[in-house]
Design a protein around this motif. Structure first.
Motif, PDB file in Angstrom:
ATOM      1  N   ARG A 189      -1.358  -7.451  -2.823  1.00  0.00           N
ATOM      2  CA  ARG A 189      -1.083  -6.562  -3.808  1.00  0.00           C
ATOM      3  C   ARG A 189      -2.247  -6.081  -4.277  1.00  0.00           C
ATOM      4  NH1 ARG A 189       3.285  -9.422  -2.929  1.00  0.00           N
ATOM      5  NH2 ARG A 189       5.314  -8.756  -3.609  1.00  0.00           N
ATOM      6  N   VAL A 190      -3.388  -6.881  -4.590  1.00  0.00           N
ATOM      7  CA  VAL A 190      -4.618  -6.657  -5.263  1.00  0.00           C
ATOM      8  C   VAL A 190      -5.517  -5.465  -4.213  1.00  0.00           C
ATOM      9  CG1 VAL A 190      -6.792  -7.345  -6.159  1.00  0.00           C
ATOM     10  CG2 VAL A 190      -4.830  -8.673  -6.624  1.00  0.00           C
ATOM     11  N   LEU A 191      -5.429  -5.935  -2.788  1.00  0.00           N
ATOM     12  CA  LEU A 191      -6.208  -5.113  -2.179  1.00  0.00           C
ATOM     13  C   LEU A 191      -5.342  -3.881  -1.644  1.00  0.00           C
ATOM     14  CD1 LEU A 191      -7.058  -7.846   0.793  1.00  0.00           C
ATOM     15  CD2 LEU A 191      -8.428  -6.880  -1.136  1.00  0.00           C
ATOM     16  N   ALA A 192      -4.172  -3.894  -1.642  1.00  0.00           N
ATOM     17  CA  ALA A 192      -3.407  -2.691  -1.747  1.00  0.00           C
ATOM     18  C   ALA A 192      -3.624  -1.718  -3.089  1.00  0.00           C
ATOM     19  CB  ALA A 192      -1.646  -2.781  -1.617  1.00  0.00           C
ATOM     20  N   MET A 193      -3.789  -2.072  -4.080  1.00  0.00           N
ATOM     21  CA  MET A 193      -4.152  -1.271  -5.336  1.00  0.00           C
ATOM     22  C   MET A 193      -5.474  -0.948  -5.009  1.00  0.00           C
ATOM     23  SD  MET A 193      -2.230  -3.076  -8.169  1.00  0.00           S
ATOM     24  CE  MET A 193      -2.931  -1.675  -9.489  1.00  0.00           C
ATOM     25  N   ALA A 194      -6.523  -1.586  -4.330  1.00  0.00           N
ATOM     26  CA  ALA A 194      -8.057  -1.223  -4.305  1.00  0.00           C
ATOM     27  C   ALA A 194      -7.819  -0.216  -3.342  1.00  0.00           C
ATOM     28  CB  ALA A 194      -8.688  -2.284  -3.960  1.00  0.00           C
ATOM     29  N   THR A 195      -7.438  -0.288  -2.045  1.00  0.00           N
ATOM     30  CA  THR A 195      -7.439   0.477  -1.040  1.00  0.00           C
ATOM     31  C   THR A 195      -6.976   1.648  -1.452  1.00  0.00           C
ATOM     32  OG1 THR A 195      -7.170  -1.431   0.493  1.00  0.00           O
ATOM     33  CG2 THR A 195      -6.885   0.761   1.443  1.00  0.00           C
ATOM     34  N   THR A 196      -5.575   1.864  -1.997  1.00  0.00           N
ATOM     35  CA  THR A 196      -4.848   3.112  -2.490  1.00  0.00           C
ATOM     36  C   THR A 196      -5.916   3.889  -3.621  1.00  0.00           C
ATOM     37  OG1 THR A 196      -3.055   1.918  -2.135  1.00  0.00           O
ATOM     38  CG2 THR A 196      -2.895   4.097  -3.586  1.00  0.00           C
ATOM     39  N   ALA A 197      -6.644   3.055  -4.453  1.00  0.00           N
ATOM     40  CA  ALA A 197      -7.391   3.776  -5.418  1.00  0.00           C
ATOM     41  C   ALA A 197      -8.561   4.533  -4.574  1.00  0.00           C
ATOM     42  CB  ALA A 197      -7.864   2.867  -6.326  1.00  0.00           C
ATOM     43  N   VAL A 198      -9.127   4.089  -3.579  1.00  0.00           N
ATOM     44  CA  VAL A 198     -10.121   4.908  -2.822  1.00  0.00           C
ATOM     45  C   VAL A 198      -9.404   5.922  -2.328  1.00  0.00           C
ATOM     46  CG1 VAL A 198     -11.557   4.668  -0.979  1.00  0.00           C
ATOM     47  CG2 VAL A 198     -11.538   2.680  -2.171  1.00  0.00           C
ATOM     48  N   VAL A 199      -8.351   6.026  -1.546  1.00  0.00           N
ATOM     49  CA  VAL A 199      -7.795   6.940  -1.133  1.00  0.00           C
ATOM     50  C   VAL A 199      -7.515   8.460  -1.929  1.00  0.00           C
ATOM     51  CG1 VAL A 199      -5.707   7.928   0.494  1.00  0.00           C
ATOM     52  CG2 VAL A 199      -6.866   5.757   0.968  1.00  0.00           C
ATOM     53  N   LEU A 200      -6.771   7.673  -3.001  1.00  0.00           N
ATOM     54  CA  LEU A 200      -6.404   8.628  -4.459  1.00  0.00           C
ATOM     55  C   LEU A 200      -7.487   9.258  -5.051  1.00  0.00           C
ATOM     56  CD1 LEU A 200      -3.156   6.927  -5.898  1.00  0.00           C
ATOM     57  CD2 LEU A 200      -3.202   8.705  -3.910  1.00  0.00           C
ATOM     58  N   THR A 211       0.660  -1.116   0.071  1.00  0.00           N
ATOM     59  CA  THR A 211       0.044  -0.001   0.155  1.00  0.00           C
ATOM     60  C   THR A 211       0.758   1.094  -0.012  1.00  0.00           C
ATOM     61  OG1 THR A 211      -1.794  -1.376   1.251  1.00  0.00           O
ATOM     62  CG2 THR A 211      -1.875   1.402   1.159  1.00  0.00           C
ATOM     63  N   TRP A 212       1.939   1.447   0.808  1.00  0.00           N
ATOM     64  CA  TRP A 212       2.590   2.312   0.855  1.00  0.00           C
ATOM     65  C   TRP A 212       3.495   2.425  -0.488  1.00  0.00           C
ATOM     66  CZ3 TRP A 212       4.016   6.826   2.207  1.00  0.00           C
ATOM     67  CH2 TRP A 212       5.381   7.290   2.101  1.00  0.00           C
ATOM     68  N   PHE A 213       4.008   1.400  -1.174  1.00  0.00           N
ATOM     69  CA  PHE A 213       4.791   1.610  -2.342  1.00  0.00           C
ATOM     70  C   PHE A 213       3.664   2.148  -3.359  1.00  0.00           C
ATOM     71  CE2 PHE A 213       5.478  -0.293  -6.591  1.00  0.00           C
ATOM     72  CZ  PHE A 213       6.591   0.036  -6.916  1.00  0.00           C
ATOM     73  N   VAL A 214       2.581   1.588  -3.617  1.00  0.00           N
ATOM     74  CA  VAL A 214       1.414   2.046  -4.568  1.00  0.00           C
ATOM     75  C   VAL A 214       1.357   3.530  -4.437  1.00  0.00           C
ATOM     76  CG1 VAL A 214      -0.646   1.931  -5.681  1.00  0.00           C
ATOM     77  CG2 VAL A 214       0.587  -0.230  -5.054  1.00  0.00           C
ATOM     78  N   THR A 215       0.879   4.097  -3.088  1.00  0.00           N
ATOM     79  CA  THR A 215       0.626   5.232  -2.816  1.00  0.00           C
ATOM     80  C   THR A 215       1.760   6.143  -3.280  1.00  0.00           C
ATOM     81  OG1 THR A 215      -0.631   4.630  -0.861  1.00  0.00           O
ATOM     82  CG2 THR A 215       0.030   6.935  -0.937  1.00  0.00           C
ATOM     83  N   LYS A 216       3.174   5.551  -2.912  1.00  0.00           N
ATOM     84  CA  LYS A 216       4.383   6.297  -3.344  1.00  0.00           C
ATOM     85  C   LYS A 216       4.637   6.876  -4.693  1.00  0.00           C
ATOM     86  CE  LYS A 216       8.108   4.310  -2.452  1.00  0.00           C
ATOM     87  NZ  LYS A 216       9.181   3.581  -2.081  1.00  0.00           N
ATOM     88  N   VAL A 217       4.202   5.996  -5.281  1.00  0.00           N
ATOM     89  CA  VAL A 217       4.636   5.835  -6.951  1.00  0.00           C
ATOM     90  C   VAL A 217       3.287   6.535  -7.474  1.00  0.00           C
ATOM     91  CG1 VAL A 217       6.032   4.197  -6.837  1.00  0.00           C
ATOM     92  CG2 VAL A 217       3.848   3.602  -7.565  1.00  0.00           C
ATOM     93  N   SER A 218       1.894   6.632  -6.969  1.00  0.00           N
ATOM     94  CA  SER A 218       0.935   7.164  -7.734  1.00  0.00           C
ATOM     95  C   SER A 218       0.245   8.514  -7.108  1.00  0.00           C
ATOM     96  CB  SER A 218      -0.197   6.138  -7.466  1.00  0.00           C
ATOM     97  OG  SER A 218       0.284   4.870  -8.131  1.00  0.00           O
ATOM     98  N   ALA A 219       0.552   8.847  -5.985  1.00  0.00           N
ATOM     99  CA  ALA A 219      -0.189  10.233  -5.320  1.00  0.00           C
ATOM    100  C   ALA A 219      -0.043  11.504  -6.021  1.00  0.00           C
ATOM    101  CB  ALA A 219       0.409  10.181  -3.931  1.00  0.00           C
ATOM    102  N   LEU A 220       1.706  11.549  -6.165  1.00  0.00           N
ATOM    103  CA  LEU A 220       1.749  12.916  -6.895  1.00  0.00           C
ATOM    104  C   LEU A 220       1.564  13.046  -8.252  1.00  0.00           C
ATOM    105  CD1 LEU A 220       3.007  15.660  -6.522  1.00  0.00           C
ATOM    106  CD2 LEU A 220       5.309  14.806  -7.209  1.00  0.00           C
ATOM    107  N   PRO A 221       1.444  11.879  -9.072  1.00  0.00           N
ATOM    108  CA  PRO A 221       1.248  12.073 -10.486  1.00  0.00           C
ATOM    109  C   PRO A 221      -0.466  12.125 -10.583  1.00  0.00           C
ATOM    110  CG  PRO A 221       2.851  10.112 -10.285  1.00  0.00           C
ATOM    111  CD  PRO A 221       2.374  10.653  -8.944  1.00  0.00           C
ATOM    112  N   THR A 222      -1.145  11.421  -9.643  1.00  0.00           N
ATOM    113  CA  THR A 222      -2.567  11.558  -9.707  1.00  0.00           C
ATOM    114  C   THR A 222      -3.214  12.847  -9.325  1.00  0.00           C
ATOM    115  OG1 THR A 222      -2.818   9.178  -8.759  1.00  0.00           O
ATOM    116  CG2 THR A 222      -4.530  10.798  -8.611  1.00  0.00           C
ATOM    117  N   ALA A 223      -2.347  13.514  -8.560  1.00  0.00           N
ATOM    118  CA  ALA A 223      -2.785  14.954  -8.249  1.00  0.00           C
ATOM    119  C   ALA A 223      -2.547  15.901  -9.237  1.00  0.00           C
ATOM    120  CB  ALA A 223      -2.089  15.568  -6.865  1.00  0.00           C
ATOM    121  N   LEU A 224      -1.423  16.019 -10.044  1.00  0.00           N
ATOM    122  CA  LEU A 224      -0.920  16.548 -10.947  1.00  0.00           C
ATOM    123  C   LEU A 224      -1.816  16.343 -12.335  1.00  0.00           C
ATOM    124  CD1 LEU A 224       3.034  16.633 -10.725  1.00  0.00           C
ATOM    125  CD2 LEU A 224       1.419  18.260  -9.823  1.00  0.00           C
TER     126      LEU A 224
END
Length: 259
Positions: free
Chosen positions: A141-152, A42-55
């Protein structure tokens, strides 16, 4: 009567992909749950996706706001610009942007990781030892991507709405009160709920596709690279198809506010 061979070959991966999704759901509730792996992923997916998503959401929100402002001006309905732009961002743009970034950044990494493990025969070794690769590697990994998607998705909604407000009110000289009032007049809690549900489903779908291609890559390192490309493309196609179905169902089943 049996189906023709080309149709069978085309439908077999679809059935296996669906079967993997069922296996992920089933193994999610089967102990032991790999909590440490889930947190790490979850931390890895958030780290690589958060800033690009916002921008990436900023130009989406700006484009929607600018186009709707021009259209509403032509029809003399400038007061409804806020409602149209914000609902479009929350219901459509935010979950789509989130899904694309999750698939491209997180999904490609998941597919590459599982693909490398597969060609090194680590997956086969785990199965020989009686360890379920799905429960040990795929589920977290699947749950991490699904959870991170909700937050992002929440982050993308806030950034997109703020960007749309800036370009409509500051750049185009719109009225702040009318922008906010028109949105609050038509928005409802179900708009946010369906947006978050979309994000979860999109993240889950992208995770399952990435895991499937990672566990079934063509031979060799080049095959892993091809599997990564295929997982991203397949995820994009499925996300847009699922979004079409969910949007149609939502518009049919949920009455507009005030109706």
């Amino acid at each position: 009567m049996t189906a023709p061979a080309p149709i069978t070959r085309a439908l077999t991966p679809v059935g296996r992909l669906f079967g993997l999704g069922i296996a992920v759901v089933r193994n999610t509730f089967r102990p032991p749950f790999q909590l440490a792996e889930f947190i790490e992923q979850t931390w890895f997916v958030t780290k690589v996706s958060a800033l690009p998503t916002a921008l990436f959401t900023i130009p989406f929100g700006a484009t929607i706001a600018l186009l709707l402002a021009e259209l509403t001006r032509q029809f003399g309905a400038q007061s409804q610009t806020g409602a149209g732009s914000v609902l479009a961002i929350v219901q459509q743009a935010a979950p789509i942007v989130t899904a694309l970034l999750i698939s491209g950044a997180g999904g490609s990494a998941v597919c590459a990781d599982l693909g490398a493990r597969t060609i090194r025969e680590e997956i086969a070794a785990m199965e020989v030892l009686g360890i379920s690769p799905i429960q040990r590697l795929v589920v977290p990994r699947v749950l991490a991507m699904a959870t991170t998607a909700v937050v992002l998705n929440g982050l993308a909604s806030v950034v997109g709405v703020a960007g749309g407000y800036y370009f409509n009110v500051i750049v185009q000289g719109g009225t702040p009160g009318a922008y906010i009032a028109s949105f609050s007049a038509v928005a409802q809690v179900s708009d946010i709920l369906v947006s978050e549900f979309k994000a979860f489903l999109f993240g889950f779908t992208a995770g399952v596709v990435a895991a499937y291609r990672g566990l079934n890559p063509p031979p060799g390192p080049k095959g892993v690279g091809d599997a990564v490309n295929q997982s991203v493309v397949i995820s994009f196609v499925l996300v847009f198809l699922i979004n079409l179905v969910l949007t149609g169902l939502y518009l049919e089943l949920v009455p507009p506010k005030g109706s």
